[in-house]
Scaffold this motif. Structure first.
Motif, PDB file in Angstrom:
ATOM      1  N   TRP A  34       1.018  -1.381  -0.045  1.00 43.54           N
ATOM      2  CA  TRP A  34       0.029   0.252   0.021  1.00 43.54           C
ATOM      3  C   TRP A  34       0.933   1.287  -0.041  1.00 43.54           C
ATOM      4  CZ3 TRP A  34      -1.223  -3.807   4.151  1.00 43.54           C
ATOM      5  CH2 TRP A  34      -2.299  -4.514   3.651  1.00 43.54           C
ATOM      6  N   GLY A  35       0.568   2.267  -0.753  1.00 38.18           N
ATOM      7  CA  GLY A  35       1.289   3.397  -0.966  1.00 38.18           C
ATOM      8  C   GLY A  35       1.399   4.047  -2.405  1.00 38.18           C
ATOM      9  N   THR A  36       2.483   4.941  -2.711  1.00 38.40           N
ATOM     10  CA  THR A  36       2.342   5.522  -3.773  1.00 38.40           C
ATOM     11  C   THR A  36       4.051   5.106  -4.384  1.00 38.40           C
ATOM     12  OG1 THR A  36       3.391   7.618  -2.937  1.00 38.40           O
ATOM     13  CG2 THR A  36       1.054   7.548  -3.333  1.00 38.40           C
ATOM     14  N   LYS A  37       3.897   5.508  -5.741  1.00 38.09           N
ATOM     15  CA  LYS A  37       5.311   4.829  -6.299  1.00 38.09           C
ATOM     16  C   LYS A  37       5.761   6.143  -6.817  1.00 38.09           C
ATOM     17  CE  LYS A  37       3.986   0.201  -6.388  1.00 38.09           C
ATOM     18  NZ  LYS A  37       3.891  -1.073  -7.469  1.00 38.09           N
ATOM     19  N   PRO A  38       6.198   7.242  -6.348  1.00 34.82           N
ATOM     20  CA  PRO A  38       6.529   8.595  -7.263  1.00 34.82           C
ATOM     21  C   PRO A  38       7.941   8.354  -7.934  1.00 34.82           C
ATOM     22  CG  PRO A  38       6.167   8.890  -4.735  1.00 34.82           C
ATOM     23  CD  PRO A  38       6.243   7.498  -4.836  1.00 34.82           C
ATOM     24  N   TYR A  39       8.680   7.377  -7.588  1.00 37.46           N
ATOM     25  CA  TYR A  39       9.917   7.241  -8.426  1.00 37.46           C
ATOM     26  C   TYR A  39      10.143   6.078  -9.168  1.00 37.46           C
ATOM     27  CZ  TYR A  39      10.697  10.170  -4.153  1.00 37.46           C
ATOM     28  OH  TYR A  39      10.576  11.196  -3.389  1.00 37.46           O
ATOM     29  N   TYR A  42      11.385   5.044  -2.601  1.00 28.57           N
ATOM     30  CA  TYR A  42      12.595   6.006  -2.792  1.00 28.57           C
ATOM     31  C   TYR A  42      13.722   4.879  -2.413  1.00 28.57           C
ATOM     32  CZ  TYR A  42      15.910   9.811  -2.067  1.00 28.57           C
ATOM     33  OH  TYR A  42      17.226  10.467  -2.202  1.00 28.57           O
ATOM     34  N   HIS A  43      13.711   4.483  -1.350  1.00 31.86           N
ATOM     35  CA  HIS A  43      14.827   3.706  -0.827  1.00 31.86           C
ATOM     36  C   HIS A  43      15.231   2.622  -1.919  1.00 31.86           C
ATOM     37  CE1 HIS A  43      17.514   1.790   1.692  1.00 31.86           C
ATOM     38  NE2 HIS A  43      16.867   0.683   1.700  1.00 31.86           N
ATOM     39  N   HIS A  44      14.214   1.985  -2.529  1.00 28.07           N
ATOM     40  CA  HIS A  44      14.864   0.808  -3.501  1.00 28.07           C
ATOM     41  C   HIS A  44      15.364   1.282  -4.603  1.00 28.07           C
ATOM     42  CE1 HIS A  44      13.639  -3.364  -2.043  1.00 28.07           C
ATOM     43  NE2 HIS A  44      13.238  -2.471  -1.113  1.00 28.07           N
ATOM     44  N   VAL A  45      14.824   2.860  -5.035  1.00 28.97           N
ATOM     45  CA  VAL A  45      15.621   3.489  -6.253  1.00 28.97           C
ATOM     46  C   VAL A  45      17.083   3.952  -5.926  1.00 28.97           C
ATOM     47  CG1 VAL A  45      15.347   5.226  -7.998  1.00 28.97           C
ATOM     48  CG2 VAL A  45      13.403   3.739  -7.319  1.00 28.97           C
ATOM     49  N   PHE A  46      17.102   4.571  -4.771  1.00 27.48           N
ATOM     50  CA  PHE A  46      18.270   5.307  -4.187  1.00 27.48           C
ATOM     51  C   PHE A  46      18.675   4.674  -2.887  1.00 27.48           C
ATOM     52  CE2 PHE A  46      15.865   8.642  -6.369  1.00 27.48           C
ATOM     53  CZ  PHE A  46      16.674   8.483  -7.606  1.00 27.48           C
ATOM     54  N   PRO A  47      18.919   3.547  -2.908  1.00 28.17           N
ATOM     55  CA  PRO A  47      19.497   2.761  -1.689  1.00 28.17           C
ATOM     56  C   PRO A  47      20.659   3.255  -0.730  1.00 28.17           C
ATOM     57  CG  PRO A  47      20.031   1.337  -3.361  1.00 28.17           C
ATOM     58  CD  PRO A  47      19.534   2.505  -3.909  1.00 28.17           C
TER      59      PRO A  47
END
Length: 306
Positions: free
Chosen positions: A171-176, A200-205
């Motif tokens: 659940w939530g948004t996926k802005p990245y 965000y974290h999985h895109v920029f860990p």
């Protein structure tokens, strides 16, 4: 209850600032006093040793939502939240775990000390000392010391961490990046001390903030790391430039980011400004010699005379 909250917060930092952002992702560096504190706090949290926690988490990032992911979210909320700890690991998890580079942790004496003596350190730090200190020095009843300070504190901290694996993959948004399962979830962000900005974290860990948000209210771990940086215990804090974030948002985001709205607005303005304006030459009115034939043809003239 105050003691339970204080110990729960310390244990949370051991996971979020220690096992996660420092040791799993190397998002910043820490001097030995901070590494020692975070190791003890992570032991208090009782979520396996730092070494094992990091190994599983690196595998999770490399092979998200596959059989090699220890808490594969495609197997449902219950499995990703707690079920993965109730069954034997999938063979792919074990195989990928053995192949993950762990040499940086093997060169960290504090991590390896904990790994070697974890079976002794964990029960003392996580259960015996909290109960003993609460009962003998803080005036709590033995029942409160054990069931609230030790057990309730432990169960609550576990579930807050597990929400990152379960709720923040559903659940939530996926802005990245709209193409991956991790989401940004405000509730999880607050409950897990800032770990809920998971898309965000999985895109920029490698970002030590695990988000681009500038507020500490939903990211207590970032506030703690910034404090340790001010006193010189944390350094080389890594983050992502606004330009890199914006490019990724516009390329793969789901449209929920403000950058997406700004881009759409800019495109609309450009579109409107370029509508049927082949000449930027100003005209004084009808029959001006600079008025284009296209403008004349597009004009609507009502009540024409013969």
């Amino acid at each position: 209850m105050t003691t339970a909250l204080a110990l729960g917060s310390a244990g949370a930092l051991g996971i979020t600032a220690g096992a996660h952002r420092l040791w799993s992702h190397k998002a910043y560096k820490a001097k030995w006093p901070l590494r020692l504190f975070l190791m003890l706090a992570q032991t208090l949290a009782f979520q396996n040793s730092v070494y094992e926690w990091v190994r599983d988490h690196r595998v999770h990032h490399k092979f998200t939502d596959t059989d090699a992911d220890p808490h594969n979210a495609t197997r449902g909320f219950f499995f990703s939240h707690i079920g993965w700890l109730m069954v034997k690991k999938h063979p792919d998890v074990k195989a990928r775990g053995k192949a993950i580079d762990m040499t940086d942790l093997e060169q960290d004496g504090i991590v390896m000390f904990q790994k070697r003596y974890y079976a002794l350190l964990m029960p003392i730090i996580s259960f015996i000392l909290p109960t003993f200190v609460s009962y003998y020095y803080l005036g709590e009843t033995f029942s409160n010391s054990w069931y609230v300070v030790a057990i309730f504190r432990y169960v609550m901290s576990l579930n807050a961490t597990w929400l990152v694996n379960s709720a923040a993959h559903i659940w939530g948004t996926k802005p990245y990046d709209r193409n991956i399962s991790p989401t940004n979830n405000t509730f999880v962000g607050i409950a897990a001390f800032g770990e809920g900005w998971h898309n965000y974290h999985h895109v920029f860990p490698w970002d030590y903030k695990t988000s681009e948000l500038g507020t500490y209210s939903t990211n207590f771990t970032t506030a703690a790391i910034d404090f340790f940086a001010r006193i010189g215990w944390a350094y080389d804090l890594k983050s992502v430039s606004d330009e890199m974030i914006k490019k990724r948002v516009l390329r793969t985001g789901d449209g929920s980011h403000t950058y997406s709205e700004q881009e759409l607005t800019a495109k609309m303005v450009d579109y409107i400004n370029n509508l049927d304006h082949e000449s930027e030459q100003a005209v004084w009115g009808w029959d001006d010699r600079d008025m284009t034939e296209l403008d004349r043809q597009d004009a609507t003239v009502q009540n024409k005379s013969d």
